[in-house]
Design a protein around this motif. Structure first.
Motif, short mmCIF file in Angstrom:
data_model
loop_
_atom_site.label_atom_id
_atom_site.label_comp_id
_atom_site.label_asym_id
_atom_site.label_seq_id
_atom_site.Cartn_x
_atom_site.Cartn_y
_atom_site.Cartn_z
N LEU A 169 38.51 47.56 29.64
CA LEU A 169 39.09 48.39 30.69
C LEU A 169 39.98 47.55 31.60
O LEU A 169 41.10 47.95 31.93
CB LEU A 169 37.99 49.07 31.50
N TRP A 170 39.49 46.40 32.00
CA TRP A 170 40.28 45.51 32.87
C TRP A 170 41.57 45.10 32.17
O TRP A 170 42.66 45.13 32.77
CB TRP A 170 39.46 44.28 33.25
N GLU A 171 41.47 44.75 30.90
CA GLU A 171 42.64 44.31 30.15
C GLU A 171 43.63 45.47 29.93
O GLU A 171 44.85 45.26 29.95
CB GLU A 171 42.19 43.71 28.81
N THR A 172 43.10 46.67 29.75
CA THR A 172 43.98 47.84 29.61
C THR A 172 44.75 48.09 30.90
O THR A 172 45.96 48.35 30.88
CB THR A 172 43.15 49.09 29.25
N LYS A 173 44.06 48.00 32.00
CA LYS A 173 44.71 48.23 33.29
C LYS A 173 45.79 47.18 33.54
O LYS A 173 46.89 47.50 34.03
CB LYS A 173 43.68 48.20 34.42
N GLN A 174 45.50 45.91 33.20
CA GLN A 174 46.52 44.87 33.38
C GLN A 174 47.75 45.15 32.52
O GLN A 174 48.89 44.87 32.92
CB GLN A 174 45.94 43.48 33.03
N ARG A 175 47.52 45.73 31.36
CA ARG A 175 48.64 46.04 30.45
C ARG A 175 49.52 47.14 31.06
O ARG A 175 50.75 47.08 31.00
CB ARG A 175 48.08 46.48 29.10
N VAL A 176 48.89 48.16 31.64
CA VAL A 176 49.66 49.22 32.28
C VAL A 176 50.43 48.67 33.47
O VAL A 176 51.62 48.96 33.66
CB VAL A 176 48.73 50.37 32.75
N LEU A 177 49.76 47.84 34.29
CA LEU A 177 50.41 47.26 35.46
C LEU A 177 51.60 46.40 35.05
O LEU A 177 52.64 46.41 35.70
CB LEU A 177 49.41 46.42 36.26
N ARG A 196 23.91 39.22 42.06
CA ARG A 196 24.19 39.04 40.63
C ARG A 196 25.54 38.36 40.46
O ARG A 196 26.52 38.73 41.13
CB ARG A 196 24.20 40.38 39.92
N VAL A 197 25.58 37.38 39.58
CA VAL A 197 26.84 36.71 39.27
C VAL A 197 27.50 37.48 38.13
O VAL A 197 26.96 37.58 37.03
CB VAL A 197 26.61 35.25 38.86
N THR A 198 28.66 38.05 38.41
CA THR A 198 29.33 38.88 37.41
C THR A 198 30.75 38.39 37.16
O THR A 198 31.35 37.74 38.00
CB THR A 198 29.39 40.35 37.87
N ASP A 199 31.24 38.72 35.98
CA ASP A 199 32.63 38.43 35.64
C ASP A 199 33.46 39.62 36.12
O ASP A 199 33.26 40.75 35.65
CB ASP A 199 32.77 38.26 34.13
N PRO A 200 34.38 39.42 37.05
CA PRO A 200 35.15 40.56 37.58
C PRO A 200 35.98 41.28 36.53
O PRO A 200 36.40 42.42 36.74
CB PRO A 200 36.05 39.91 38.65
N ARG A 201 36.19 40.64 35.39
CA ARG A 201 36.92 41.31 34.31
C ARG A 201 36.06 42.34 33.61
O ARG A 201 36.57 43.19 32.88
CB ARG A 201 37.44 40.28 33.31
N GLU A 202 34.75 42.28 33.81
CA GLU A 202 33.84 43.21 33.17
C GLU A 202 33.58 44.40 34.08
O GLU A 202 32.44 44.81 34.31
CB GLU A 202 32.55 42.49 32.78
N VAL A 203 34.65 44.93 34.61
CA VAL A 203 34.57 46.04 35.54
C VAL A 203 34.35 47.34 34.78
O VAL A 203 34.84 47.52 33.66
CB VAL A 203 35.86 46.11 36.40
N GLU A 246 33.34 53.35 36.58
CA GLU A 246 32.74 53.81 37.82
C GLU A 246 33.11 52.88 38.98
O GLU A 246 33.39 53.33 40.09
CB GLU A 246 31.22 53.91 37.68
N GLN A 247 33.11 51.58 38.73
CA GLN A 247 33.46 50.63 39.79
C GLN A 247 34.91 50.78 40.23
O GLN A 247 35.23 50.62 41.40
CB GLN A 247 33.20 49.20 39.31
N LEU A 248 35.79 51.10 39.29
CA LEU A 248 37.20 51.26 39.64
C LEU A 248 37.46 52.53 40.43
O LEU A 248 38.54 52.67 41.02
CB LEU A 248 38.06 51.27 38.37
N THR A 249 36.50 53.44 40.46
CA THR A 249 36.71 54.68 41.20
C THR A 249 36.01 54.65 42.55
O THR A 249 35.86 55.70 43.19
CB THR A 249 36.19 55.88 40.39
N ILE A 250 35.62 53.47 43.00
CA ILE A 250 34.91 53.33 44.28
C ILE A 250 35.90 52.95 45.37
O ILE A 250 36.75 52.09 45.19
CB ILE A 250 33.80 52.28 44.16
#
Length: 838
Positions: free
Chosen positions: A727-735, A465-472, A475-479
């Motif tokens: 979620l991806w954008e929130t994490k980038q903001r924290v980082l 599947r071709v996915t946009d990594p920003r659409e994480v 559950e994927q982040l806890t793997i």
């Protein structure tokens, strides 16, 4: 299948929308919501007098009138009325040459080929060479619209089919012309996805593209089958709604919302143009619906369609008689579907629905098997992609599962055996399936989706599947990958991202072995390691409400984040971010006069929001949907938010007879005061008065942008137009905060209006009561709120500390809990899910 865009996209800095009707003005509004200047043009009104023709204002009146309607539209087309400043208006005769400065030109005029062709002829002479010319048509063929156009025009032309209303509907169908360049495709896709927050589906140039072709077939199949099976609209809607993983509006209620005239028009277009479609007869409008349209029974827009409100309750149209009758329905169907609708997992819901004995399961299976098979037969006619059809139905029609995801959900037990069983059942019942499904069975495939792969009908095998990594996903982040420390693959991905300039890639399935355990967990919330030193707090309570377990977990999560992590984010799942405190627990405690437990609960939540506020690591919340009362207080305690564009926020406690008790009064007021630059003569009463109005009137912002205007979010807070990327954008903001030398804020204290401010607010409140705009109990609540915000009677004598405001907040909350009228409001809300005025 249209390949994933690899060509360089040209930035869209200015847009022209030609045609200021419902769709055209809606498209213009959403472009403005995204911060893009828009030129909105329409025709000169045809019946102007000679004197009126000399007036530019009169000549522009169609477009300016549309803009005025946008400002007042319900639901709002603009995320804030001030966004209208980005929309300029004009007319085709005087202003069409202004399109030369636009990078994207969207045609949204009437669906007549001759009118569109004449307009395109003019655009060809005026548009910039790089400008994309797009039509919002839903029924005309590209090949016909492009007759007589130059090679350059053809290279920049495509269809951009927005769904109505453009602000709220995620689906954007793009249809390329035969000569459309890869650069034009990339530009349109990037603009739609990254700027407007749309879900992009590439369709082929066929009537009604993907969404309306599949969606209308499903709707019309259901409508015809109702008469065949002798069911009522109520029965059908209970089967084809939530129980089928479709919207609550189901079939007939959806038709009322959309408008029967619109449904009839799309169906007629399909019937006329799809002469070779094996299911063409399905698109024929039943005689009784034709009569409804002729009589003006069009649904909500005419106050009556399949359903109609009356003084005696909701009435339903009887298709046999054409007359309205009291709402009814089969008791067995209603009971079965109501029970199924409570199941959280949509896949389990669909399986249970089809397996239900009697007419419920029979009707559901018949509708689904016919519509799923039809979707399969449309490949490769309308698209070559299974996922494109699934996404179109989820984003355009609000289905929880697309057709092929639904098909997979019906499989029970062993995947291959279950998939084969469904195939054989369809075949036995005479349902025609395409050859590519036969090949799946021959290959012993167990479904359309499996372990990060999807079946490719063209190659006859599974493909990644071709996915946009920003659409994480959370559950994927806890793997975690085997043999590597948590977050190791993420570090490698981030390094690769920096080197390549592309978003970081998600791990492959080979890297993934399963989900880690939460770092912290209790009945109300969990905290997970999201990699890169970020801790993710997520609520697990009903409707993400705030209860004792949640409060405890906030304290523990901040402690752990300060000790072992670089930052923390708050991410919830479910329909809404948080509906606030667990009201039932408050009602029970108040009815038993357990004042100390209430005090401890309030003090605990105040402490939790303050703990977030002064944490030694950055904390960012990711609100979306309903974010009210304690849910908004949770956000107010954070360093900032990365809010979904569609966030509906407010401190609404007065509706249940209370005031914000979790630091909401304090933090909303302090937010307002901190925005006043140092050195400016601070009129604290003016600030207090505005905060008072927002809380006392329970003002709810209808977008993240409006929440900023109300002071609920900061102007610097982020807004995610696509929740899939939030979620991806929130994490980038924290980082970003963690990597820039983060320091916790320093507590502030302010002189407040005190006794004089309280007296002024008292006069205002008395005026409202005298005018019967507020009840005596409203006044009591408002006075307690005013006392808090003014710092008590001594608020003007010294700089009031946060602890002093929190103490005032606690005492007011507890005292109101003891009021019989407040208890009545709380109980009424629990029983009826709406406020009581008493």
């Amino acid at each position: 299948m249209v390949p994933r865009m690899t060509s360089r996209a040209t930035p869209i800095r200015r847009v022209a929308v030609l045609g200021a009707g419902v769709m055209g003005s809606g498209i213009a509004a959403h472009c403005a919501n995204a911060g893009i200047p828009v030129l909105l043009l329409d025709i000169v009104p045809p019946k102007l007098t000679d004197d009126e023709k000399k007036s530019k204002a009169k000549r522009d009146s169609f477009a300016t009138g549309a803009l005025d309607k946008l400002k007042k539209a319900k639901p709002a087309a603009l995320m804030h009325a001030r966004n209208a400043i980005l929309i300029e208006t004009g007319n085709f005769d005087d202003d069409l040459a202004r399109i030369k400065d636009c990078d994207l030109i969207v045609e949204a005029v009437v669906e007549r080929l001759d009118i569109k062709q004449a307009l395109f002829e003019k655009l060809e002479k005026l548009a910039a060479p790089h400008a994309i010319i797009a039509s919002n048509t839903s029924g005309l063929r590209i090949v016909d619209m492009l007759q007589g156009r130059s090679e350059q025009f053809r290279k920049n032309f495509m269809v951009t089919h927005f769904f109505n209303p453009p602000r709220y509907m995620k689906l954007l169908e793009l249809v390329a012309a035969p000569d459309t360049t890869p650069e034009a495709r990339a530009t349109a896709e990037t603009y739609g996805k990254d700027v407007l927050g749309k879900g992009i589906v590439w369709a082929k140039d066929t009537p009604n593209f993907i969404g309306n072709r599949i969606g209308l077939h499903s709707m019309m199949t259901t409508i015809h089958l109702m008469l065949e099976k002798g069911l009522t609209p109520e029965d059908v809607d209970s089967i084809t709604g939530i129980a089928m993983a479709h919207p609550k509006s189901a079939t007939f209620r959806t038709a009322d919302v959309v408008g029967l005239d619109t449904v009839g028009h799309v169906a007629e277009n399909c019937y006329k143009t799809l002469t070779n479609d094996e299911d063409r007869a399905v698109f024929a409008t039943p005689p009784y619906i034709t009569k409804m349209i002729e009589k003006g029974q069009l649904g909500d827009k005419t106050k009556g369609g399949f359903y109609k409100k009356s003084g005696d309750g909701l009435l339903t149209l009887d298709p046999k008689t054409g007359e309205y009758r009291p709402k009814a329905g089969d008791e067995a169907i209603q009971k079965a579907t109501k029970s199924i609708a409570k199941i959280e997992d949509p896949r389990e819901r669909v399986r249970k629905l089809v397996a239900t004995p009697g007419m419920t399961g029979e009707f559901a299976w018949t509708v689904l098997s016919r519509s799923l098979a039809y979707a399969a037969r449309r490949i490769p006619e309308i698209t070559e992609s299974i996922e494109a059809i699934d996404n179109a139905m989820k984003w355009g029609y609000g289905w929880e599962l697309g057709p092929f995801e639904t098909w997979d959900a019906l499989v029970e037990g062993d995947r291959a055996v279950g998939f084969d069983a469904i195939y054989k059942r369809m075949k036995k019942e005479g349902i025609v399936l395409p050859a590519w499904i036969d090949k799946m069975i021959a290959a012993n495939a167990g479904g359309f989706y499996t372990e990060g792969k999807i079946w490719d009908p063209q190659s006859g095998k599974y493909a990644a599947r071709v996915t946009d990594p920003r659409e994480v996903t959370f559950e994927q982040l806890t793997i975690a990958a085997p043999g590597r420390p948590a977050g190791a693959w993420r570090l490698a991905a981030e390094v690769s991202s920096i080197q390549s300039g592309k978003p970081p890639a998600l791990p492959s399935q080979d890297e993934i072995t399963g989900r880690r355990s939460p770092v912290l967990k209790n009945a109300g919330a969990e905290a997970w390691d999201l990699g890169d030193g970020i801790l993710g707090l997520t609520l697990k309570s009903k409707a993400n409400s705030i209860d004792a377990d949640v409060i405890k977990m906030i304290h523990e999560a901040v402690d752990r984040a300060e000790r072992d992590f670089r930052g923390m984010l708050i991410w919830n799942q479910g329909e809404h971010f948080s509906v606030g405190a667990n009201l039932f627990a408050v009602v029970v405690a108040a009815s038993q006069k357990q004042w100390e437990p209430i005090r401890e609960m309030i003090k605990g939540y105040q402490g939790a929001t303050q703990r977030l506020k002064y944490a030694k690591v950055p904390v960012i919340a990711a609100p979306y949907g309903v974010t009210v009362a304690g849910g908004l207080e949770l956000c107010l305690g954070c360093d900032g938010v990365q809010a979904a564009a569609e966030t509906y926020a407010g401190l609404v406690e007065v509706g249940v007879g209370l005031i914000p008790g979790g630091g909401g009064c304090l933090n909303l007021l302090w937010r307002a005061l901190e925005s006043v630059p140092e050195g400016v003569d601070l009129d604290t009463y003016a600030v207090v008065a505005q905060v008072f109005k927002n809380i006392a009137l329970a003002k709810v912002a209808t977008s993240a942008e409006e929440a900023k205007a109300f002071g609920y979010f900061r102007q610097s807070d982020g807004v995610s137009f696509d929740r899939a990327r939030q979620l991806w954008e929130t994490k980038q903001r924290v980082l970003g905060l963690a990597q820039s030398g983060y320091h916790a804020p320093i507590p502030r204290a302010y002189k407040l209006p005190g006794e004089s401010g309280i007296a002024t607010l008292h006069m205002l409140i008395n005026t409202l009561v005298a005018g019967k705009y507020a009840s005596e109990h409203d006044a009591k609540i408002a006075m307690k709120l005013g006392n808090i915000l003014c710092g008590g009677v001594t608020g003007s004598t010294h700089a009031v500390t946060e602890d002093e405001i929190l103490e005032l907040e606690r005492e007011a909350f507890i005292s109101l809990c003891g009021e019989p009228l407040t208890q009545a409001r709380m109980q009424y809300m629990l029983q009826n899910n709406k406020p009581l005025r008493n």
